[in-house]
Design an enzyme around this catalytic site. Structure first.
Site, PDB file in Angstrom:
ATOM      1  N   ASN A  61       0.775  -1.015  -0.062  1.00 54.46           N
ATOM      2  CA  ASN A  61      -0.054  -0.219   0.050  1.00 54.46           C
ATOM      3  C   ASN A  61       0.631   1.588   0.193  1.00 54.46           C
ATOM      4  OD1 ASN A  61       1.266  -0.808   2.621  1.00 54.46           O
ATOM      5  ND2 ASN A  61      -1.445   0.648   3.523  1.00 54.46           N
ATOM      6  N   VAL A  62       0.491   2.447  -0.758  1.00 48.52           N
ATOM      7  CA  VAL A  62       1.120   3.406  -0.682  1.00 48.52           C
ATOM      8  C   VAL A  62       0.349   4.377  -0.636  1.00 48.52           C
ATOM      9  CG1 VAL A  62       2.540   5.164  -2.845  1.00 48.52           C
ATOM     10  CG2 VAL A  62       2.631   2.634  -2.482  1.00 48.52           C
ATOM     11  N   HIS A  74      -4.395   1.037  -2.869  1.00 54.39           N
ATOM     12  CA  HIS A  74      -3.985  -0.319  -2.181  1.00 54.39           C
ATOM     13  C   HIS A  74      -2.756  -1.406  -2.500  1.00 54.39           C
ATOM     14  CE1 HIS A  74      -8.664   0.446  -1.009  1.00 54.39           C
ATOM     15  NE2 HIS A  74      -7.735   1.196  -1.003  1.00 54.39           N
ATOM     16  N   GLU A  76      -3.520  -3.935  -2.920  1.00 53.78           N
ATOM     17  CA  GLU A  76      -3.831  -5.526  -4.232  1.00 53.78           C
ATOM     18  C   GLU A  76      -4.091  -4.305  -5.598  1.00 53.78           C
ATOM     19  OE1 GLU A  76      -6.484  -6.333  -0.244  1.00 53.78           O
ATOM     20  OE2 GLU A  76      -5.509  -4.288  -1.331  1.00 53.78           O
TER      21      GLU A  76
END
Length: 293
Positions: A61-62, A74, A76
């Site tokens: 996550n960023v 996210h 994903e």
């Protein structure tokens, strides 16, 4: 900043680790956690995916400094964009964890984007109880309402896609290379990213290319979701390339950016791209928009 990590393991490396189990994945998750960028929430998330090619891919996550969390990437989403960077078309299995021992389902936001990958309903999701014991596998379709199951006869995310677009300003083609994915020209890379971006509903492909202070270029294309508010914008897609291949640099080292998008399309990425870059990039970052049709 943590030392740079590799966000993809080749087939031989993947085979050397063995089965896709909590015990095998735990050290990989723990190695990736320092490379998350969760400075706002303080909640790191890592996603690991096994591709049909036999390779293993990572996502983290960023969160973008100074911007609301709804502009974050996210883990994903990062994973999906990373798959696209390596031309991987299918996920066989996926695992998501915040701590390396508890494995959880994808968030509802990302389930909808993951569903755009062909046969993703059959992809195995690794789950454990909160103590990290009793690893089990469930299908993505378990977590989606029937309304979010994509139809079989529509184009899918990660599949080879070509948007037939051309720059309106034809004089710019003097600076466009034949093999733009291998060059370090911003215009080339942004056009290439837009050409292979995924926008089946809006019909508004777009791509962004970024360059850092060393002259290295990163790029990414728009990824439209079955539920439109979960789409991944082209700036965020390019930032995935930056985080994965930028040797751990800070965003402030981004010094120039180019957006390619349709002129007078039903949506525009320009305002959002400009806002993000004004917040996170070098204060003197140059931002240009090239319109296509």
């Amino acid at each position: 900043m943590a030392q740079p990590m590799r966000f993809m393991l080749n087939q031989i490396e993947t085979e050397s680790y063995g089965a896709f189990t909590p015990q095998i994945l735990s050290p990989l998750i723990n190695h990736a956690i320092p490379h998350t960028r969760a400075q706002i929430s303080g909640s790191p998330v890592v996603a690991v995916g096994g591709g049909s090619s036999g390779r293993t891919f990572f996502g983290v996550n960023v969160e973008l400094p100074g911007l609301p969390l709804d502009h974050s990437i996210h883990a994903e989403q990062f994973l999906i964009a990373n798959l696209a960077l390596h031309f991987e078309q299918k996920l066989e299995c996926i695992a998501i964890s915040t701590n390396g021992y508890y494995f959880q389902e994808p968030c509802g936001h990302c389930c909808q984007l993951l569903q755009k990958i062909r046969d993703m309903s059959d992809t195995k999701i690794l789950l454990t109880n909160p103590t990290g014991q009793k690893g089990t596998y469930m299908n993505l379709s378990t977590f989606l309402p029937q309304g979010f199951i994509s139809l079989a006869n529509v184009p899918r995310l990660l599949e080879r896609n070509f948007n037939y677009i051309e720059l309106i300003n034809h004089s710019l083609y003097m600076d466009i290379c034949s093999y733009s994915e291998h060059c370090n020209h911003l215009n080339c890379r942004a056009l290439k990213a837009a050409t292979i971006s995924y926008a089946p509903d809006s019909k508004c492909p777009s791509g962004v290319a970024l360059i850092d202070h060393r002259g290295k270029v990163y790029s990414g294309g728009y990824m439209e979701s079955v539920a439109h508010n979960t789409s991944l914008g082209p700036v965020q897609a390019a930032l995935v390339d930056f985080v994965a291949n930028g040797d751990g640099q800070e965003f402030k080292n981004i010094v120039e950016a180019v957006l390619v998008e349709k002129k007078c399309g039903v949506l525009s990425q320009e305002a959002t791209a400009r806002m993000i870059l004004e917040k996170i990039a070098d204060p003197d970052c140059i931002f240009r928009v090239l319109h296509c049709k």
